[in-house]
Write an enzyme that holds these catalytic residues in place. Structure first.
Site, short mmCIF file in Angstrom:
data_model
loop_
_atom_site.label_atom_id
_atom_site.label_comp_id
_atom_site.label_asym_id
_atom_site.label_seq_id
_atom_site.Cartn_x
_atom_site.Cartn_y
_atom_site.Cartn_z
N ARG A 1 -15.87 -25.65 3.58
CA ARG A 1 -15.36 -24.43 4.22
C ARG A 1 -15.97 -23.19 3.55
NH1 ARG A 1 -11.24 -26.62 7.24
NH2 ARG A 1 -10.26 -28.46 6.29
N ASN A 2 -16.85 -23.42 2.61
CA ASN A 2 -17.51 -22.34 1.88
C ASN A 2 -18.56 -21.68 2.78
OD1 ASN A 2 -19.42 -20.90 0.22
ND2 ASN A 2 -18.59 -21.96 -1.56
N ASP B 1 -22.30 -32.10 -3.56
CA ASP B 1 -21.53 -31.71 -4.73
C ASP B 1 -22.55 -31.14 -5.69
OD1 ASP B 1 -19.18 -31.33 -6.14
OD2 ASP B 1 -19.48 -33.13 -7.33
N PHE C 1 -23.99 -16.94 -4.12
CA PHE C 1 -22.58 -17.19 -4.37
C PHE C 1 -22.46 -18.04 -5.63
CE2 PHE C 1 -24.24 -20.50 -1.68
CZ PHE C 1 -23.69 -21.68 -2.19
N GLY C 2 -21.22 -18.28 -6.04
CA GLY C 2 -21.00 -19.14 -7.20
C GLY C 2 -21.58 -18.55 -8.48
N LYS D 1 -34.98 -17.86 -2.82
CA LYS D 1 -34.09 -18.86 -3.40
C LYS D 1 -34.12 -20.15 -2.59
CE LYS D 1 -29.33 -20.11 -4.23
NZ LYS D 1 -27.91 -19.87 -3.88
N HIS E 1 -31.99 -26.12 -5.83
CA HIS E 1 -31.62 -27.54 -5.94
C HIS E 1 -31.23 -28.11 -4.58
CE1 HIS E 1 -28.38 -24.74 -6.54
NE2 HIS E 1 -27.43 -25.65 -6.52
#
Length: 201
Positions: free
Chosen positions: A10-11, A74, A159-160, A182, A187
């Site tokens: 949901r991010n 993840d 974000f993060g 980016k 990753h």
């Protein structure tokens, strides 16, 4: 007709980043949906011991719940001076409200306690990506980008933990970089590029 693929999150920041990457890898071929398109779905408890276990669990459960192919990642920041933390707990460091400003403060606080804040703090972003189908088939992939922790947060993009991570070979944090740059070195891009080869796009 575009192939529907569910991204088990949901991010919104993550969904937009995945959409950009997929469009670059397979233009017009995939319609990426987020969990908001399936309001009755539940959040998957990430209780795996590894990134791969968590990603695969999310992909499998969401594919079964929605009846379409689901992809899940993840991802996390692993800092060598912190023995690989926050690692699989990267999102949990941000608390229930997913406030990564708190998570970033925690990173600097722990580095300061170890008296390593002003040294070169090697780190890496790791992404484990899993795709699962309603028939039970699944596949996992991974991507890593190495770098270091900046001496202070820089930039408002992404974000993060993006404002504190400087990838090797660059002077800017992910938070300072344009999305177009980016997306080519992250990753997640590296993991997705393996999926591209898997499907032979």
């Amino acid at each position: 007709m575009a192939y529907q693929l569910l991204l088990a999150t949901r991010n919104r920041g993550k969904i937009e980043e995945f959409r950009r990457i997929l469009e670059a890898l397979a233009p017009g071929e995939i319609e990426l949906l987020g969990l908001d398109a399936f309001p009755d779905t539940h959040d998957v408890i990430e209780d795996g011991a590894t990134f791969t276990e968590n990603a695969l669990k999310k992909a499998r459960e969401m594919s079964l719940a929605t009846g379409i192919a689901a992809i899940a990642d993840d991802s996390g920041l692993c800092i060598d001076a912190l023995n690989g933390d926050p690692g699989i707990y990267s999102a949990r460091w941000a608390g229930k409200n997913k406030d990564f400003r708190l998570a970033i403060k925690k990173v600097y606080s722990k580095l300061k306690k170890k008296k390593k804040l002003n040294k070169i703090n090697s780190a890496r972003f790791y992404c484990s990506l899993a795709i699962a189908f309603p028939n039970g088939m699944h596949k996992t992939f991974s991507g890593i980008v190495k770098g270091k922790i900046s001496e202070k947060p820089k930039g408002n993009n992404g974000f993060g933990y993006d404002p504190i991570f400087i990838p090797n070979g660059y002077k800017k944090t992910f938070g300072e970089m344009k999305a177009s740059l980016k997306d080519k070195i992250s990753h997640r891009y590296k993991a997705f590029n393996k999926i591209k080869r898997y499907f032979k796009y």
